[in-house]
Design a protein around this motif. Sequence first.
Motif, PDB file in Angstrom:
ATOM      1  N   CYS A  19       9.637 -32.881   9.848  1.00 30.91           N
ATOM      2  CA  CYS A  19      10.085 -33.113  11.221  1.00 30.91           C
ATOM      3  C   CYS A  19       9.816 -31.930  12.150  1.00 30.91           C
ATOM      4  N   CYS A  21      10.963 -32.292  15.467  1.00 34.01           N
ATOM      5  CA  CYS A  21      11.784 -32.582  16.645  1.00 34.01           C
ATOM      6  C   CYS A  21      12.223 -31.242  17.250  1.00 34.01           C
ATOM      7  N   THR A 218      26.306 -37.887  12.637  1.00 34.41           N
ATOM      8  CA  THR A 218      24.853 -38.061  12.524  1.00 34.41           C
ATOM      9  C   THR A 218      24.138 -37.776  13.844  1.00 34.41           C
ATOM     10  N   THR A 219      24.490 -38.500  14.892  1.00 39.60           N
ATOM     11  CA  THR A 219      23.770 -38.288  16.162  1.00 39.60           C
ATOM     12  C   THR A 219      24.741 -38.000  17.306  1.00 39.60           C
ATOM     13  N   GLU A 224      19.431 -41.542  20.109  1.00 38.01           N
ATOM     14  CA  GLU A 224      18.796 -40.226  19.936  1.00 38.01           C
ATOM     15  C   GLU A 224      17.409 -40.277  19.272  1.00 38.01           C
ATOM     16  N   MET A 225      17.303 -40.986  18.161  1.00 40.53           N
ATOM     17  CA  MET A 225      16.032 -41.040  17.425  1.00 40.53           C
ATOM     18  C   MET A 225      14.989 -41.845  18.204  1.00 40.53           C
ATOM     19  N   LEU A 230      11.020 -40.940  17.422  1.00 37.98           N
ATOM     20  CA  LEU A 230      10.940 -40.717  15.972  1.00 37.98           C
ATOM     21  C   LEU A 230      11.227 -41.973  15.165  1.00 37.98           C
ATOM     22  N   SER A 231      11.890 -42.940  15.819  1.00 40.61           N
ATOM     23  CA  SER A 231      12.336 -44.120  15.081  1.00 40.61           C
ATOM     24  C   SER A 231      12.637 -45.219  16.087  1.00 40.61           C
ATOM     25  N   ASN A 267      22.637 -35.117  11.702  1.00 44.59           N
ATOM     26  CA  ASN A 267      21.181 -35.307  11.609  1.00 44.59           C
ATOM     27  C   ASN A 267      20.446 -34.145  12.279  1.00 44.59           C
ATOM     28  N   THR A 269      18.149 -34.058  14.303  1.00 42.19           N
ATOM     29  CA  THR A 269      17.828 -34.244  15.732  1.00 42.19           C
ATOM     30  C   THR A 269      19.015 -33.923  16.641  1.00 42.19           C
ATOM     31  N   ASN A 270      20.206 -33.746  16.059  1.00 42.68           N
ATOM     32  CA  ASN A 270      21.422 -33.665  16.872  1.00 42.68           C
ATOM     33  C   ASN A 270      21.533 -32.307  17.581  1.00 42.68           C
TER      34      ASN A 270
END
Length: 299
Positions: A19, A21, A218-219, A224-225, A230-231, A267, A269-270
């Motif tokens: 990743c 990010c 998680t987020t 967020e993702m 990313l998703s 996560n 990305t957070n």
Amino acid sequence: MRILVLGSAAGGGFPQWNCSCPVCQLAWSGDARVKPRSQSSLAVSADGARWLLLNASPDLRQQIIASPDLHPRGARRHSPIAAVFVTNGDVDHLAGLLTLREQQDFVLFGSRATLDQVAATSLFGVLNKDLVQTRAAKLDETIDTGLGLTVTPFAVPGKVPLYLEDADLVIGAETESTVGLEISDGTRRFFYVPGCAEINERVERRLHGADVLFFDGTTFTDDEMVALGLSSKTAWRMGHVSMSGDKGSQARLAESGIARKIYIHINNTNPVLVEDSAERALVERAGWEVAYDGMEVVL
Ligand code: MLT
Ligand code: MN
Ligand code: ZN
């Protein structure tokens, strides 16, 4: 009771191997504003000698090495890890069982559904059945671990593990697939809820007034993702509730009377992982702590 945070990140850890990010980039570049984190797991003990793991992450071997309390003592083979309680069948909660395979006795607790999943995965056959006892825990029934700790699993809105998703997938189902845990030493109690898709009335009532809560972080935002490209999945779709928003954990647990609220399973990305971020300041102002590997809570 002593509670050790062995790992505080969500599946993939922080940084995640593949990743780039914005938050992972800070970790890759060694930026001092972020601390790398391994995948989420707690160790808890009432006597300081025998430990119960809450989930077994893929990073378990490194987590044991980093935690002197979990090093072997005495002659030949020994481990202070006496039992493991798993909250669901996700890879980030089960894969560490493979680390515990070298002829060592312990008790594996989980819901029937999750233990069946372990039994159905032939690779976990490396756990010696003569040494590793499995004990299915029923929802809402208090189980005595024999370690001076009781554990009560309860269903939270969730979903089946990613690798079991099929056309019948229901997000937010309250089944044995995803449980939260209430752990008590007879005096104090805390909760471990690393995955929860929604904080409904039942969840709020259950957590109300706890001494300590370790909760799904998680987020920060639900999308967020998706926003990072990313998703295609929101937090809800992954079986997690975001920190922010009307239905987020900050809003829904604002009046919960919980003495210490700690985010875990964060996560990569957070943005709360960035210590000087606006998001970190927001959650801290709302009374939340952000778990880190090696954090210890004494109750
Ligand atoms: C999750 O918490 O959503 C899972 O760890 C996802 C996964 O299995 O990768
Ligand atoms: Mn996970
Ligand atoms: Zn990342």
